[in-house]
Design an enzyme around this catalytic site. Structure first.
Site, PDB file in Angstrom:
ATOM      1  N   GLY A 322      10.113 -17.220  -9.898  1.00  0.00           N
ATOM      2  CA  GLY A 322       9.685 -16.073 -10.690  1.00  0.00           C
ATOM      3  C   GLY A 322      10.831 -15.085 -10.744  1.00  0.00           C
ATOM      4  O   GLY A 322      11.515 -14.906 -11.755  1.00  0.00           O
ATOM      5  N   ARG A 323      11.090 -14.492  -9.570  1.00  0.00           N
ATOM      6  CA  ARG A 323      12.148 -13.481  -9.459  1.00  0.00           C
ATOM      7  C   ARG A 323      13.499 -13.996  -9.961  1.00  0.00           C
ATOM      8  O   ARG A 323      14.211 -13.266 -10.651  1.00  0.00           O
ATOM      9  CB  ARG A 323      12.268 -13.095  -7.976  1.00  0.00           C
ATOM     10  CG  ARG A 323      13.292 -12.033  -7.676  1.00  0.00           C
ATOM     11  CD  ARG A 323      13.528 -11.915  -6.160  1.00  0.00           C
ATOM     12  NE  ARG A 323      12.358 -12.224  -5.400  1.00  0.00           N
ATOM     13  CZ  ARG A 323      11.546 -11.322  -4.850  1.00  0.00           C
ATOM     14  NH1 ARG A 323      11.811 -10.049  -4.965  1.00  0.00           N
ATOM     15  NH2 ARG A 323      10.502 -11.717  -4.159  1.00  0.00           N
ATOM     16  N   ARG A 360       8.698  -1.538  -4.563  1.00  0.00           N
ATOM     17  CA  ARG A 360       9.295  -2.482  -3.629  1.00  0.00           C
ATOM     18  C   ARG A 360      10.095  -1.806  -2.510  1.00  0.00           C
ATOM     19  O   ARG A 360      10.157  -2.301  -1.394  1.00  0.00           O
ATOM     20  CB  ARG A 360      10.173  -3.503  -4.370  1.00  0.00           C
ATOM     21  CG  ARG A 360       9.386  -4.322  -5.389  1.00  0.00           C
ATOM     22  CD  ARG A 360      10.159  -5.516  -5.912  1.00  0.00           C
ATOM     23  NE  ARG A 360      10.351  -6.520  -4.876  1.00  0.00           N
ATOM     24  CZ  ARG A 360      11.408  -6.665  -4.148  1.00  0.00           C
ATOM     25  NH1 ARG A 360      12.457  -5.871  -4.353  1.00  0.00           N
ATOM     26  NH2 ARG A 360      11.495  -7.578  -3.219  1.00  0.00           N
ATOM     27  N   CYS A 391       3.958  12.568  -5.190  1.00  0.00           N
ATOM     28  CA  CYS A 391       3.694  13.464  -4.074  1.00  0.00           C
ATOM     29  C   CYS A 391       3.676  12.690  -2.776  1.00  0.00           C
ATOM     30  O   CYS A 391       2.620  12.495  -2.173  1.00  0.00           O
ATOM     31  CB  CYS A 391       2.373  14.184  -4.297  1.00  0.00           C
ATOM     32  SG  CYS A 391       2.508  15.236  -5.719  1.00  0.00           S
ATOM     33  N   GLU A 392       4.837  12.234  -2.377  1.00  0.00           N
ATOM     34  CA  GLU A 392       4.910  11.381  -1.206  1.00  0.00           C
ATOM     35  C   GLU A 392       6.374  11.255  -0.801  1.00  0.00           C
ATOM     36  O   GLU A 392       7.209  10.938  -1.649  1.00  0.00           O
ATOM     37  CB  GLU A 392       4.343  10.015  -1.623  1.00  0.00           C
ATOM     38  CG  GLU A 392       4.276   9.035  -0.544  1.00  0.00           C
ATOM     39  CD  GLU A 392       2.972   8.238  -0.542  1.00  0.00           C
ATOM     40  OE1 GLU A 392       1.978   8.665  -1.177  1.00  0.00           O
ATOM     41  OE2 GLU A 392       2.974   7.201   0.096  1.00  0.00           O
TER      42      GLU A 392
HETATM   43  N1  LLP Z   1       4.861 -19.658  -6.163  1.00  0.00           N
HETATM   44  C1  LLP Z   1       3.937 -19.105  -5.379  1.00  0.00           C
HETATM   45  C2  LLP Z   1       2.814 -19.905  -4.913  1.00  0.00           C
HETATM   46  C3  LLP Z   1       4.045 -17.761  -5.026  1.00  0.00           C
HETATM   47  O1  LLP Z   1       3.130 -17.215  -4.240  1.00  0.00           O
HETATM   48  C4  LLP Z   1       5.141 -17.004  -5.496  1.00  0.00           C
HETATM   49  C5  LLP Z   1       5.272 -15.594  -5.137  1.00  0.00           C
HETATM   50  C6  LLP Z   1       6.074 -17.618  -6.330  1.00  0.00           C
HETATM   51  C7  LLP Z   1       5.904 -18.959  -6.638  1.00  0.00           C
HETATM   52  C8  LLP Z   1       7.237 -16.881  -6.919  1.00  0.00           C
HETATM   53  O2  LLP Z   1       8.102 -16.394  -5.961  1.00  0.00           O
HETATM   54  P1  LLP Z   1       9.532 -15.780  -6.436  1.00  0.00           P
HETATM   55  O3  LLP Z   1      10.356 -16.944  -6.931  1.00  0.00           O
HETATM   56  O4  LLP Z   1       9.262 -14.818  -7.508  1.00  0.00           O
HETATM   57  O5  LLP Z   1      10.070 -15.154  -5.207  1.00  0.00           O
HETATM   58  N2  LLP Z   1       5.802  -8.927  -4.635  1.00  0.00           N
HETATM   59  C9  LLP Z   1       6.821  -9.498  -3.779  1.00  0.00           C
HETATM   60  C10 LLP Z   1       6.872 -10.962  -3.802  1.00  0.00           C
HETATM   61  C11 LLP Z   1       5.534 -11.612  -3.601  1.00  0.00           C
HETATM   62  C12 LLP Z   1       5.602 -12.946  -4.152  1.00  0.00           C
HETATM   63  C13 LLP Z   1       4.307 -13.639  -4.108  1.00  0.00           C
HETATM   64  N3  LLP Z   1       4.382 -14.974  -4.487  1.00  0.00           N
HETATM   65  C14 LLP Z   1       8.159  -8.841  -4.062  1.00  0.00           C
HETATM   66  O6  LLP Z   1       8.199  -7.878  -4.807  1.00  0.00           O
HETATM   67  O7  LLP Z   1       9.172  -9.241  -3.503  1.00  0.00           O
END
Ligand code: LLP
Length: 463
Positions: A322-323, A360, A391-392
């Protein structure tokens, strides 16, 4: 400006208080390509552009704060992942990082599949025309209605996360007279070296079914017996923002071991494994992410090797970045409102957004970089903390960074690498209006997610 141009300038570590930062860059006007989207550049007048458009023009037209997403970069990253894994593997973009109709269309055009983890993400995917069979449905507590809908429309796979869910999905599929393709998500017992809240494969957390103690083997036993399920493979996601491939290696090895056990016990060779997402990106120039080709090669080699050793046919691999796809493609543009020097500490630069558009930093201690983008400046570096308007006191966007000492109200700052988990985790805290996402490409900019309005806020307030 070079370091030597200011031999007596405050570039020495002892001048600045303790912090996470390294020394200021030689030239604060330089834009490190590691953290900025591909078409970002500073023009001859010193104004930063993306997709050929000056940020000053973008700010005028779309306002601040706003996320600007480099469409060409997004598409190029999709293609790089698809090409790296070739026809032998499947890439599922993890929609939780950032999802909108335009994103879905681009993914579809670039040949990627999509991982969704809620009814809302599923709706967006379908609405923008992603074929159901290219969707994987995730989540540790999918509701009955989410499951029913996913089975009805025929999603390509549901990733099962618990014993209850194995029974629940099987039951619903049977009721609907269907056989649902599923994977079982296992926890492989790997401690990924990342922040605790984004590590997911150690045992003491909520996701998946443990390999340890034979839990995962029992899950497979149950799934294979249920008529409503077609068990196609095993899934493992070890965490996020990971640079070291060692965790993926251990994960792949343990998943393959389970496949071998399944073959020995049931005479069935499960045809797929999914190694999840979690590949790290550069938030600051100190981060060193790997290229998709490297990652594909490393993962394919380890799976092939382990399968040969276990005399298994190599399963089809899938991954869920994703990221790594969307993160580097966007930056957040803010306008400076106030500049407050705290003697002997640092200067607080307040911008017109904050923890509502980027949680984040507060949530994971994430590090970001920042640049003055509306003009060049050759002023001395000053140590700053870029904070929001909430406000934090934890409302910090960039904890430690250097900006030119003449940074002033009205200047535009940009924080790069905010494409992932910023808009998607944005909130209305303090009734902030969530910023728009604007796609920029070849000299044209268009809103793909519009800015929230006060009417939007009031629309939900029906009391
Ligand atoms: N697959 C599964 C089953 C997942 O739970 C996740 C992310 C991904 C793929 C994608 O991961 P990536 O490649 O994007 O790292 N909100 C957090 C990250 C939580 C990710 C949750 N799951 C952040 O801002 O770093």
């Amino acid at each position: 400006m070079s370091r030597s141009a200011h031999p007596a300038g405050p570039r020495h570590a002892d001048v600045f208080p303790e912090g996470h930062y390294t020394a200021p860059a030689d030239d604060l006007n330089a834009l490190d390509e590691k953290v900025w989207a591909r078409t970002v550049e500073r023009d001859a007048r010193g104004v930063v552009r993306v997709g050929g458009i000056e940020v000053t023009r973008l700010a005028e037209e779309f306002g601040t704060p706003a996320y600007f997403l480099d469409e060409a970069d997004f598409r190029a990253r999709c293609r790089a992942w698809a090409d790296a894994f070739g026809t032998e593997a499947d890439v599922f973009y993890a929609g939780k990082a950032f999802l909108s109709r335009a994103i879905v269309r681009w993914l579809k055009e670039e040949g990627l599949n999509l991982d969704v983890c809620s009814g809302g993400e599923l709706t967006t995917a379908l609405d923008a025309g992603m074929p159901a069979e290219r969707i994987a449905f995730h989540g540790n507590n999918k509701s009955e209605s989410e499951i029913r809908r996913a089975v009805e429309i025929g999603v390509g796979r549901i990733v099962l996360d618990s014993f209850q869910e194995i029974a629940r999905v099987a039951h619903i599929a049977q009721e609907l007279g269907k056989r649902q393709r599923v994977q079982i998500r296992v926890t492989v017992g790997v401690e990924a070296h990342t922040h605790e809240f984004i590590a997911t494969a150690h045992e003491d957390q909520k996701f998946g079914i443990a390999l340890a103690g034979g839990q995962a083997a029992e899950a497979v036993r149950r799934a294979l017996k249920l008529d409503g399920l077609e068990l196609i493979g095993i899934h493992s996601h070890i965490g996020s923002q990971i640079f070291d491939m060692a965790g993926f290696e251990v994960s792949a090895r343990r998943v393959v071991q389970l496949l071998a056990e399944v073959r020995d016990e049931h005479g069935v060779e499960l045809p797929e494994i999914d190694l999840g997402g979690g590949l790290g990106i550069a938030y600051t120039p100190e981060d060193d992410p790997r290229e998709p080709q490297d990652i594909a090669k490393a993962l394919t080699e380890i799976v092939t090797r382990e399968c040969e050793a276990a005399r298994l046919r190599t399963p089809r691999i899938s991954v869920e970045p994703g990221r790594a796809i969307v993160g580097p493609t966007a930056f957040t543009l803010y306008e400076v409102g106030t500049v407050k020097p705290l003697e002997g500490l640092r200067t607080y630069v307040s911008v017109d957004g904050g923890m509502s558009d980027n949680i984040r930093t507060a949530l994971y201690d994430a590090e970001y970089s920042v640049a003055l983008v509306s003009r060049r400046s050759d002023a001395e570096p000053m140590l700053v903390r870029v904070v929001g308007k909430h406000c934090e006191s934890g409302d910090i966007v960039v904890r430690d960074a250097f900006l030119p000492a003449d940074t002033a109200p009205g200047d535009l700052l940009a924080v790069p690498a905010t494409g992932a988990y910023c808009r998607s985790m944005a909130s209305n805290y303090n009734h902030a209006l969530r910023p728009p996402v604007v796609a920029v490409k070849d000299g044209a900019a268009r809103v793909i997610v519009r800015r929230e309005t006060e009417e939007d806020l009031l629309r939900l307030d029906v009391g």
